[in-house]
Design an enzyme around this catalytic site. Sequence first.
Site, PDB file in Angstrom:
ATOM      1  N   TYR A   1       0.838  -1.310  -0.418  1.00 12.20           N
ATOM      2  CA  TYR A   1      -0.090  -0.739  -0.210  1.00 12.20           C
ATOM      3  C   TYR A   1       1.021   0.887  -0.069  1.00 12.20           C
ATOM      4  O   TYR A   1       0.265   1.976  -0.996  1.00 12.20           O
ATOM      5  CB  TYR A   1      -0.768  -0.509   1.080  1.00 12.20           C
ATOM      6  CG  TYR A   1      -1.498   1.162   1.836  1.00 12.20           C
ATOM      7  CD1 TYR A   1      -3.139   1.678   0.660  1.00 12.20           C
ATOM      8  CD2 TYR A   1      -1.350   1.979   2.663  1.00 12.20           C
ATOM      9  CE1 TYR A   1      -3.679   2.531   0.597  1.00 12.20           C
ATOM     10  CE2 TYR A   1      -2.562   3.020   3.119  1.00 12.20           C
ATOM     11  CZ  TYR A   1      -3.506   3.818   1.958  1.00 12.20           C
ATOM     12  OH  TYR A   1      -4.595   4.322   2.033  1.00 12.20           O
TER      13      TYR A   1
ATOM     14  N   ILE B   1      -8.647   8.027   8.856  1.00 11.91           N
ATOM     15  CA  ILE B   1      -9.838   8.930   9.200  1.00 11.91           C
ATOM     16  C   ILE B   1     -11.107   8.242   9.655  1.00 11.91           C
ATOM     17  O   ILE B   1     -11.284   7.019   9.856  1.00 11.91           O
ATOM     18  CB  ILE B   1     -10.224   9.150   7.774  1.00 11.91           C
ATOM     19  CG1 ILE B   1      -9.462   9.845   6.720  1.00 11.91           C
ATOM     20  CG2 ILE B   1     -11.234   9.557   7.719  1.00 11.91           C
ATOM     21  CD1 ILE B   1      -8.793  11.368   6.927  1.00 11.91           C
TER      22      ILE B   1
HETATM   23  N1  LIG Z   1      -9.638   5.903   5.491  1.00 13.42           N
HETATM   24  C1  LIG Z   1      -8.626   5.952   5.095  1.00 13.42           C
HETATM   25  O1  LIG Z   1      -8.107   6.364   6.809  1.00 13.42           O
HETATM   26  C2  LIG Z   1      -7.330   6.915   4.759  1.00 13.42           C
HETATM   27  C3  LIG Z   1      -6.169   7.541   5.295  1.00 13.42           C
HETATM   28  C4  LIG Z   1      -5.158   7.492   4.575  1.00 13.42           C
HETATM   29  C5  LIG Z   1      -5.753   7.501   2.413  1.00 13.42           C
HETATM   30  N2  LIG Z   1      -6.740   7.047   2.238  1.00 13.42           N
HETATM   31  C6  LIG Z   1      -6.836   7.539   0.805  1.00 13.42           C
HETATM   32  O2  LIG Z   1      -8.655   7.600   0.698  1.00 13.42           O
HETATM   33  C7  LIG Z   1      -8.732   7.111  -0.575  1.00 13.42           C
HETATM   34  C8  LIG Z   1     -10.141   6.774  -0.181  1.00 13.42           C
HETATM   35  O3  LIG Z   1      -9.987   5.640   0.879  1.00 13.42           O
HETATM   36  P1  LIG Z   1     -11.122   4.704   1.546  1.00 13.42           P
HETATM   37  O4  LIG Z   1     -10.938   5.417   2.840  1.00 13.42           O
HETATM   38  O5  LIG Z   1     -12.351   5.383   1.066  1.00 13.42           O
HETATM   39  O6  LIG Z   1     -11.618   3.933   0.948  1.00 13.42           O
HETATM   40  P2  LIG Z   1     -12.685   2.856   1.067  1.00 13.42           P
HETATM   41  O7  LIG Z   1     -11.956   0.746   1.099  1.00 13.42           O
HETATM   42  O8  LIG Z   1     -13.530   2.673   2.047  1.00 13.42           O
HETATM   43  O9  LIG Z   1     -13.526   2.489  -0.450  1.00 13.42           O
HETATM   44  C9  LIG Z   1     -12.819   2.707  -1.786  1.00 13.42           C
HETATM   45  C10 LIG Z   1     -13.630   2.302  -2.755  1.00 13.42           C
HETATM   46  O10 LIG Z   1     -12.738   1.929  -3.927  1.00 13.42           O
HETATM   47  C11 LIG Z   1     -13.468   1.282  -4.645  1.00 13.42           C
HETATM   48  N3  LIG Z   1     -13.022   0.410  -5.132  1.00 13.42           N
HETATM   49  C12 LIG Z   1     -11.608  -0.688  -5.097  1.00 13.42           C
HETATM   50  N4  LIG Z   1     -11.289  -1.023  -6.186  1.00 13.42           N
HETATM   51  C13 LIG Z   1     -12.060  -0.995  -7.204  1.00 13.42           C
HETATM   52  C14 LIG Z   1     -12.110  -0.929  -9.231  1.00 13.42           C
HETATM   53  N5  LIG Z   1     -11.239  -1.027  -9.345  1.00 13.42           N
HETATM   54  N6  LIG Z   1     -12.092   0.083  -9.503  1.00 13.42           N
HETATM   55  C15 LIG Z   1     -13.312   1.482  -8.765  1.00 13.42           C
HETATM   56  N7  LIG Z   1     -13.458   1.266  -7.569  1.00 13.42           N
HETATM   57  C16 LIG Z   1     -13.374   0.552  -6.914  1.00 13.42           C
HETATM   58  C17 LIG Z   1     -14.520   0.287  -4.005  1.00 13.42           C
HETATM   59  O11 LIG Z   1     -15.398  -0.482  -3.582  1.00 13.42           O
HETATM   60  C18 LIG Z   1     -14.387   1.229  -2.185  1.00 13.42           C
HETATM   61  O12 LIG Z   1     -15.957   1.640  -2.407  1.00 13.42           O
HETATM   62  C19 LIG Z   1      -8.204   6.095  -0.601  1.00 13.42           C
HETATM   63  O13 LIG Z   1      -6.677   6.484  -1.953  1.00 13.42           O
HETATM   64  C20 LIG Z   1      -7.153   5.723   0.643  1.00 13.42           C
HETATM   65  O14 LIG Z   1      -5.930   4.922   0.105  1.00 13.42           O
HETATM   66  C21 LIG Z   1      -7.690   6.974   3.461  1.00 13.42           C
END
Ligand SMILES: NC(=O)c1ccc[n+]([C@@H]2O[C@H](COP(=O)([O-])OP(=O)(O)OC[C@H]3O[C@@H](n4cnc5c(N)ncnc54)[C@H](O)[C@@H]3O)[C@@H](O)[C@H]2O)c1
Length: 316
Positions: free
Chosen positions: A140, A170
Amino acid sequence: MKRIMVTGALGQIGSELIVKLREKYGSDSVLAVDYRVPDKDYAGLFELADVRDREALDRLVTKYKIDTIYHLAAILSAKGESNPQLAFETNILGLYNVLEVGLKHRIERIIVPSSIAVFGPDAPKENTPVEVALQPTTMYGITKVTGELLGNYYYHRFGLDVRGVRLPGIISSETLPGGGTTDYAVEMFYAAVKGEPYVCFVRADTVLPMMYMPDCIKALIQLAEADGSNLRYRCNYNVTAMSFSAGELADAIREFIPDFVCEFKPDHRQKIADAWPRSLDDSAAREDWGWQPDYDLKSMTKDMIDKLRKKLHPSK
Ligand SMILES: NC(=O)c1ccc[n+]([C@@H]2O[C@H](COP(=O)([O-])OP(=O)(O)OC[C@H]3O[C@@H](n4cnc5c(N)ncnc54)[C@H](O)[C@@H]3O)[C@@H](O)[C@H]2O)c1
């Protein structure tokens, strides 16, 4: 009229970002995209697409005349370690597709969240600066460093306006997190409000930078709207709101729910957490585009518990 596409729109961040963007720009201006089928009662523009399929993205950008993409589709840290190949394909090839489609259509702006996972175990743990050697040891983290570099490259080489923040963990009440290392923070709230004990998968003294969802949404939209000429960085701004240990979070919850019982039994995710910073220096974001969080541990804890009580016990 703005034409915004949000990939990964059904995820933890996407599901709340979509609501704010629709409030701000109008429902018809925001297209939600995910590769999962939404619930039957999902309201608003939605299209199924896999970000690994460039033609599908191209078709959507053409069909909806998209000018801005919030690219959130990704595989997060813990899930990425259990399937590194999927994390590589989704996070690196998916982003490459978004950038190529963005370039082809000369999209105005692309926002791509990065993560504190870019930092490896050798990075300074306290007040970690933006510019430091990035040597992550998870797939990751590797995909997130690559994403930052690719975004920076497309900006400098092709003038594509790509921007991003390194988000900390988050915390949110709307949609459960999707397999990250900071998921324990959200799970702890759910257990406490349900009146259940919780077994936390990191040690009580594990300190990580965190942010409440309203601040996360604010950071993404504020950076998207910032004056580009003020930006010293492109895809790698540190942002943070607070840092606390897992034990301190359990104590903060006990201020509101005194009989909450939390045990600490670290599993494989402890190693990921140990490699990450305990706090971040986000002064560049504050200076360049006015970043300022609204929530600290106490105000977030109160709001989370209020929201979860309404969600999980609506009749009380
Ligand atoms: N949530 C956190 O704590 C956090 C922290 C740091 C960074 N981020 C970043 O924020 C962004 C969003 O994170 P999140 O927490 O909402 O993630 P999440 O896992 O809750 O949601 C990701 C979404 O992407 C979709 N997805 C996955 N593969 C896919 C594909 N091939 N095509 C289309 N859709 C696809 C999934 O179905 C899901 O709905 C990401 O880039 C993550 O790296 C999140």
